[in-house]
Write an enzyme that holds these catalytic residues in place. Sequence first.
Site, PDB file in Angstrom:
ATOM      1  N   HIS A   1      -3.317  -4.575   3.255  1.00  0.00           N
ATOM      2  CA  HIS A   1      -4.302  -3.950   4.136  1.00  0.00           C
ATOM      3  C   HIS A   1      -3.807  -3.688   5.556  1.00  0.00           C
ATOM      4  O   HIS A   1      -4.087  -2.640   6.112  1.00  0.00           O
ATOM      5  CB  HIS A   1      -5.634  -4.723   4.203  1.00  0.00           C
ATOM      6  CG  HIS A   1      -6.628  -4.115   5.150  1.00  0.00           C
ATOM      7  ND1 HIS A   1      -7.201  -2.875   4.929  1.00  0.00           N
ATOM      8  CD2 HIS A   1      -7.127  -4.545   6.350  1.00  0.00           C
ATOM      9  CE1 HIS A   1      -8.023  -2.595   5.936  1.00  0.00           C
ATOM     10  NE2 HIS A   1      -7.993  -3.570   6.801  1.00  0.00           N
TER      11      HIS A   1
ATOM     12  N   HIS B   1      -0.837  -3.099   6.615  1.00  0.00           N
ATOM     13  CA  HIS B   1       0.298  -2.168   6.588  1.00  0.00           C
ATOM     14  C   HIS B   1       1.470  -2.660   7.444  1.00  0.00           C
ATOM     15  O   HIS B   1       2.388  -1.897   7.718  1.00  0.00           O
ATOM     16  CB  HIS B   1      -0.111  -0.753   7.022  1.00  0.00           C
ATOM     17  CG  HIS B   1      -0.955  -0.040   6.013  1.00  0.00           C
ATOM     18  ND1 HIS B   1      -1.039   1.333   5.928  1.00  0.00           N
ATOM     19  CD2 HIS B   1      -1.771  -0.505   5.033  1.00  0.00           C
ATOM     20  CE1 HIS B   1      -1.857   1.686   4.959  1.00  0.00           C
ATOM     21  NE2 HIS B   1      -2.329   0.577   4.401  1.00  0.00           N
TER      22      HIS B   1
ATOM     23  N   GLU C   1      -4.331   1.969  -2.776  1.00  0.00           N
ATOM     24  CA  GLU C   1      -5.573   2.414  -2.112  1.00  0.00           C
ATOM     25  C   GLU C   1      -5.393   3.594  -1.171  1.00  0.00           C
ATOM     26  O   GLU C   1      -6.360   4.257  -0.816  1.00  0.00           O
ATOM     27  CB  GLU C   1      -6.239   1.243  -1.360  1.00  0.00           C
ATOM     28  CG  GLU C   1      -5.490   0.834  -0.108  1.00  0.00           C
ATOM     29  CD  GLU C   1      -6.394   0.272   0.992  1.00  0.00           C
ATOM     30  OE1 GLU C   1      -7.590   0.060   0.751  1.00  0.00           O
ATOM     31  OE2 GLU C   1      -5.879   0.046   2.094  1.00  0.00           O
ATOM     32  N   ASN C   2      -4.135   3.874  -0.743  1.00  0.00           N
ATOM     33  CA  ASN C   2      -3.898   5.008   0.171  1.00  0.00           C
ATOM     34  C   ASN C   2      -3.041   6.087  -0.477  1.00  0.00           C
ATOM     35  O   ASN C   2      -2.448   6.918   0.201  1.00  0.00           O
ATOM     36  CB  ASN C   2      -3.194   4.530   1.452  1.00  0.00           C
ATOM     37  CG  ASN C   2      -3.926   3.410   2.144  1.00  0.00           C
ATOM     38  OD1 ASN C   2      -3.506   2.257   2.090  1.00  0.00           O
ATOM     39  ND2 ASN C   2      -5.035   3.728   2.776  1.00  0.00           N
TER      40      ASN C   2
ATOM     41  N   HIS D   1     -10.314   1.207   0.875  1.00  0.00           N
ATOM     42  CA  HIS D   1     -10.299   2.680   0.750  1.00  0.00           C
ATOM     43  C   HIS D   1     -10.654   3.135  -0.664  1.00  0.00           C
ATOM     44  O   HIS D   1     -10.507   4.315  -0.998  1.00  0.00           O
ATOM     45  CB  HIS D   1      -8.940   3.247   1.161  1.00  0.00           C
ATOM     46  CG  HIS D   1      -8.743   3.289   2.643  1.00  0.00           C
ATOM     47  ND1 HIS D   1      -9.402   4.189   3.457  1.00  0.00           N
ATOM     48  CD2 HIS D   1      -7.979   2.530   3.466  1.00  0.00           C
ATOM     49  CE1 HIS D   1      -9.041   3.985   4.706  1.00  0.00           C
ATOM     50  NE2 HIS D   1      -8.190   2.977   4.744  1.00  0.00           N
TER      51      HIS D   1
ATOM     52  N   HIS E   1      -6.648  -8.404  -0.245  1.00  0.00           N
ATOM     53  CA  HIS E   1      -6.687  -7.283   0.682  1.00  0.00           C
ATOM     54  C   HIS E   1      -7.558  -7.667   1.873  1.00  0.00           C
ATOM     55  O   HIS E   1      -8.786  -7.647   1.791  1.00  0.00           O
ATOM     56  CB  HIS E   1      -7.260  -6.066  -0.059  1.00  0.00           C
ATOM     57  CG  HIS E   1      -6.978  -4.778   0.626  1.00  0.00           C
ATOM     58  ND1 HIS E   1      -5.748  -4.160   0.569  1.00  0.00           N
ATOM     59  CD2 HIS E   1      -7.757  -3.978   1.388  1.00  0.00           C
ATOM     60  CE1 HIS E   1      -5.792  -3.037   1.257  1.00  0.00           C
ATOM     61  NE2 HIS E   1      -7.000  -2.907   1.770  1.00  0.00           N
TER      62      HIS E   1
ATOM     63  N   ASP F   1       0.806  -1.234   0.000  1.00  0.00           N
ATOM     64  CA  ASP F   1       0.000   0.000   0.000  1.00  0.00           C
ATOM     65  C   ASP F   1       0.839   1.286   0.000  1.00  0.00           C
ATOM     66  O   ASP F   1       1.544   1.567   0.976  1.00  0.00           O
ATOM     67  CB  ASP F   1      -0.937   0.037   1.219  1.00  0.00           C
ATOM     68  CG  ASP F   1      -1.868  -1.170   1.306  1.00  0.00           C
ATOM     69  OD1 ASP F   1      -1.481  -2.259   0.819  1.00  0.00           O
ATOM     70  OD2 ASP F   1      -2.964  -1.035   1.873  1.00  0.00           O
TER      71      ASP F   1
HETATM   72 FE   LIG Z   1      -7.141  -1.400   3.304  1.00  0.00          FE
HETATM   73 FE   LIG Z   2      -4.024   0.335   3.037  1.00  0.00          FE
END
Ligand SMILES: [Fe+2]
Ligand SMILES: [Fe+2]
Length: 293
Positions: free
Chosen positions: A208, A210, A64-65, A93, A183, A33
Amino acid sequence: MMSHVSRSHVRKQLAHHLLPATVDCVKLLFIGDIVGQPGRRAVKELLPRLREQHGVDFVIANGENSAGGSGITPKTAEEIFSAGVDVITSGDHLWDQKEVMELLANEKRFLRPLNYPLGTVGQGSGVFAVKSPKSKVQSPVVVAVLNLQGRTFMPPLENPFLAALDEVNKLRERTKIIFVDFHAEATSEKIAFARMLDGQVSAVVGTHTHVQTADEQIFPGGTAYLSDAGFTGPHESVLGREIAPVIQRFLTSMPQRFDVAKERVILHGALIEIGEANGKATAIQRISEKFVT
Ligand SMILES: [Fe+2]
Ligand SMILES: [Fe+2]
């Protein structure tokens, strides 16, 4: 004498013929991510060297981030593609930035979790040609990428296990080189999902949480696995966000603004080697590269 010469000739021919089958592999780099501007900068600065150093053929990144820590926009996606990423995956996200609709509708290199209800805009998988493969045995070399989201401690979606079985069957008609970004939050769901697909896909890498896990392995059927790739962004943080507001949130249960942190930027991911002919993984290695400005 003649027979001796001809045997050696045959041996040489045979060696020449056999060699490519043992060395021809596709090297995939997956990037965990990408969080905010620091994450995007790290990808831009580090990816060319990583591609070169490891002889990477194809790069997949979870984005996604990438927009301010929440969601993705056409602008942040373009930055990531220009840095050398071939396909961007996503997760829960997905909807944080309204501009994502444009990406979902028009960008085939952008994937959302496949297990949204039927008819949801965008795509959960894609089949892509590797631009300049080092090996010329199969031309073109084709990679399938699949993105799914778990349901344990996550917003409810369709069953990812059933969706994956169905989609993998379809993708295997096009290529045996299949990468899955799962994820999900729970390690049990991730491991069970990957074990189910062992021998059917080349790799399952989780995203997901992290937090990069240390359980990289190749299952008996030839599927490479890592529970979580980690994240690319500032690690002097709580999962990429400034530390103090997150602590405040836990102390007070009151909403806080979670800005993206700045310090100790690291690119996290995994490097996977896959046999070109059979789609089976032969190696998986965690990547953790510090970005020094
Ligand atoms: Fe996520
Ligand atoms: Fe994430």
